[in-house]
Design an enzyme around this catalytic site. Structure first.
Site, PDB file in Angstrom:
ATOM      1  N   ASP B 194      35.917  45.435  48.166  1.00 39.50           N
ATOM      2  CA  ASP B 194      37.070  44.686  48.703  1.00 39.50           C
ATOM      3  C   ASP B 194      37.233  43.311  48.038  1.00 39.50           C
ATOM      4  OD1 ASP B 194      38.873  43.304  50.353  1.00 39.50           O
ATOM      5  OD2 ASP B 194      37.598  43.382  52.145  1.00 39.50           O
ATOM      6  N   HIS B 367      37.632  39.460  55.897  1.00 43.45           N
ATOM      7  CA  HIS B 367      37.242  39.882  54.549  1.00 43.45           C
ATOM      8  C   HIS B 367      36.140  38.982  53.993  1.00 43.45           C
ATOM      9  CE1 HIS B 367      40.552  42.768  54.184  1.00 43.45           C
ATOM     10  NE2 HIS B 367      41.256  41.891  54.887  1.00 43.45           N
TER      11      HIS B 367
END
Lengths: 554, 554
Positions: B194, B367
């Site tokens: 990610d 994130h």
């Protein structure tokens, strides 16, 4: 209006960022401070720029003694080309660079219009009617910015313009603390102060920081360096030029506004470029890449700007190649984030190194953070305070800040555009409203695009249009041709033949129903067609195109 | 494809934020990881959502062994309702919450479609064809998120999904460091990780920080507290509920998706609400304000959301009043900044205290920042690395990070959607492309709106449309009615009668010219009308409306 009272009438810049403009009235005299434009909001489809509604000024044009400009940014001077034709013979005061930039605009927009431009310098005082207008140097992201003190018989109104406190200004011209302090000591009645950065704690960094950032980048760069920044940030351009010289690089300029501003600033002596440093882009292309710097527009990702063209490999003279270092010396203005991100991505794809927002020291703001706002409030010690230049939440926070520093809560006025704030020596109050708002400029049309046109554009943008035409015999009332259906922006026509065929059927049966009922009124036939078709199309597509029935009589 | 090779084929989420989807192929088997949607870019006028072009999967549907979901966010599962009808009998694997959220969507979009949903738990291993699919717990801004390890005969492909490293997770369920470490120790062939937050240095704060922020806010609040956040952030909602209980407040829920998700999460046991805590909005309105918390959608300023309606005084049940404290527990997604700012301003105007971005501790990202990305790379020690989930610049920076940590530069692949990256045990290479891209969903139409329709919408949005209709006698070729001109979104018609009258004249003379030349081809007549009128209108208005001549034959 009787004397002994001051009215402050904001016409733009309150509850919004941009189109700053404000009228100050005392007795039978009005002074206008700034008249800027704003870029359109996303929903203002097709609009080029937005300017303040100056109806109030037009109604009182005989009272206007002067238009006073604080600095040369678009959001402070950009509406003048549209507005000045209303005000014959009103003198416009500003510093040399401000008027230099304005002149360029006027030459373009109003080539045949004579404007009485009067250059002032910081600490100059101009007398017009009951007002003495004093100009006070401040720091900002354009040189030659000033605050304005309006001395009236009942007290001083001080408008900071846009400012920051830069203790190490690039041109050595410090914000005039001493004069601000004198005014504070003598007593300021009303302070109006820039709220743009009130949400930021601490101090805004000195512009000089960016010069250091440039130096470090140039030191490491092996190929070309490109710097995208606002054309009007002449101090930044100056620093880029000096650093370029330090590292033996020539400077080329790309982008119309960058070329213009560099030209004006150079000519007026605000930008010092050592002889031989400036080269044309064509010339720069002949030099080894490590000897070149390109200054360019496009730091906001504007689609037609030089940097965007380069990023899209669509610029006539500049190809981005691996080894190029690109500095985006700006932060995206709210609303431009995605445009800027897209340009950065494209530059990366071409193999360039891109230094942007996430790298510190390559941009600083031109507006004051909280500590600077406190300094301004404490230096000038106003009796009354009106926060200006900011969205509503910013004005609220600035008001809160002023109260924390000791301004009486009832003496702080969070106003809206058009709201009159009236002051005597002793008290202040809201005293009604004047017309104010937004005038939309679309091409040559100023103010002709309003809510109806925008609403139509919005519907057209969302789901397109479907036009139903038919011809009816004048005498018999019989349909002699059509209905034909034409659509644009609704569906891909080649893939929707069936749908449009069925739509035609629906119109047919709607017409028959009308005929059956003896409905001959065009308006009701049209509305019937619109209803039936609208329902059918929504049911089949979940879209609501504009439906436009046109009946021709033959 | 012969065995001994793995192909990674990203179908979405590379070079963009959203519509994440990726196929992994080994021999004659394909596993699909995620199939999400994206919200439309500004220029995709009228488009509701964007989904990946899955032509590749449709062409190879017989090879698809499984669709595997990492978590329940829209950008990972949102395209399935549009895509699943192509893939009969393919099992969909996901954790309980993920499939619970998907079920809701499927019930709405595909009520008659049977989908083979298979619930898995972290550390479960599922065998399909040559693949062993293993699920590994990670932290994220939604519970029950997993990374996916695909064990193939030639090595392990590890896809992190979206993740962060939260050392103090709200539900106590830690990211499975141990399993990741074991995989790293045993050898990971390819890591896909990610990249969303790769631009942020340091660590992303724990979700628990937000609970502390809520506590402090609740402690100070004298009136109602409203919290706007993503409905799917169930840990945050859990914390809000616990803090509400601590301060003796009841919790009400506003906004469709918030009501839905709270319901699903509560039912499946992911959200623990003490009995008697949850009340209806109507009930909350009867309680003293200091005993009420409202959880609401609208943290992105979405025009139809509950919070936006409240801000605009347009919500049926909730009026914002002075004394209300509103927490915007989110940051604007790029592109939403202005919408959010407008809502905040309106809330301020209603006298509420609004705590948003500039106040720390009321939102954390889901994130991983740079240090967490490094941890993932160092734990798993992959031979090959492909950064995923991010715009191009983010992928580039993530690639750089991997190289800095010792992944061989030639083993790092920055790919685009549709680009095949092929691996053996020893080497990796780009191996061609498959069809990939964006499919636009507008209402019920999936993929029927393409460039032509969008181009038309854009022109209509900018300057509107001008329709010229005339009727021509079939036999004589004479104009028997019209030309009539109808415009929408071009000018305000009542103010432009003169202009439109002149435009009609222009059409007349264009038609006469055609007649004079003997031009009877409709296409050339139309094009002549378009040219003449286009020039005239641009000259007079600097606008370029769409000009649509319609000729009827009677």
């Amino acid at each position: 209006m009787r004397e002994g009272k001051i009215q402050i009438i904001p016409l733009g810049g309150l509850g919004e960022i941009g189109k700053n403009s404000l009228a100050v009235r005392y007795g039978d005299g009005i002074v206008v401070i700034d008249c800027g434009l704003m870029f359109p909001e996303e929903e203002m489809l097709g609009i080029d720029v937005v300017i303040p509604d100056v109806s109030y000024l037009v109604e009182h044009k005989n009272l206007i003694r002067a238009i006073v400009l604080t600095h040369g940014h678009e959001d402070h001077i950009g509406a003048l080309p549209y507005v000045l034709p209303h005000f014959q013979n009103v003198p416009v005061y500003g510093t040399r660079l401000t008027l230099g930039l304005l002149e360029g605009k006027l030459a373009e927009h109003l080539p045949d219009h004579d404007v009485d431009l009067r250059v002032v310098r910081p600490r100059d005082v101009v007398e017009v009617g009951h007002f003495k207008i004093e100009f006070i140097r401040v720091s900002h992201s354009i040189p030659d910015a000033v605050a304005v003190a309006l001395h009236t018989p009942i007290g001083v109104v001080l408008h900071t313009g846009d400012f920051k406190v830069d203790h190490t200004p690039v041109d050595g011209e410090m914000i005039d603390f001493h004069r601000l302090a004198q005014l504070g000591e003598a007593g300021v009645l009303v302070l109006l102060s820039d709220s743009t950065n009130v949400e930021r704690p601490g101090y805004t960094m000195s512009e000089r920081v960016v010069g250091e950032g440039f130096d470090e980048t140039f030191r490491r760069a092996r190929g070309r360096v490109l710097i995208a920044t606002f054309a009007s940030n002449i101090h930044r351009i100056q620093q880029a030029v000096l650093v370029a010289q330090r590292y033996g690089r020539k400077v080329a300029v790309a982008g119309r506004s960058m070329v213009n501003v560099v030209d004006v600033a150079h000519r007026l002596g605000y930008l010092h470029i050592p002889p031989g440093t400036l080269v044309e882009l064509e010339e720069a292309n002949q030099l080894p890449r490590h000897e070149v710097v390109i200054l360019t527009t496009g730091s906001q990702g504007e689609p037609m700007s030089a940097l965007t063209r380069m990023a899209m490999a669509d610029h006539k003279l500049v190809d981005i190649v691996p080894g190029d270092t690109i500095i985006i010396s700006a932060v995206p203005i709210p609303g431009n984030e995605k445009l800027v991100a897209r340009v950065i991505d494209q530059l990366f794809k071409r193999g360039a190194e891109v230094l942007y927002e996430t790298v510190g020291g390559l941009h600083v703001s031109g507006h004051p953070s909280q500590e600077e706002l406190k300094l301004m409030l404490n230096l000038t010690r106003p009796k009354f305070f009106i926060p200006v230049h900011g969205e509503y939440r910013m004005l609220m926070r600035h008001a809160e800040l002023a109260r924390e520093l000791g301004v009486s809560p009832e003496n702080v006025f969070v106003a809206e555009n058009g709201q009159i704030v009236e002051f005597t020596r002793k008290s202040g109050r809201f005293a009604g409203r004047v017309t104010a708002g937004r005038v939309l400029v679309d091409g040559l049309g100023v103010g002709d695009v309003g809510n109806i046109v925008l609403r139509d554009r919005k519907q057209l943008a969302q789901d397109g249009i479907l036009i139903v035409v038919l011809a009816i015999n004048q005498e018999s009332g019989q349909v002699v041709a059509g209905p034909d259906i034409v659509s644009r922006g609704f569906v891909y026509v080649r893939g929707a033949e069936q749908l449009l065929e069925e739509a035609k059927e629906k119109v047919h049966s709607a017409l028959e129903k009308c005929a059956g009922r003896g409905t001959t009124e065009w308006a009701s036939i049209k509305s019937q067609v619109r209803d039936v078709l609208g329902r059918f199309l929504y049911d089949r597509t979940r879209r609501r195109p504009m439906i436009l029935p046109i009946i021709m009589e033959v």
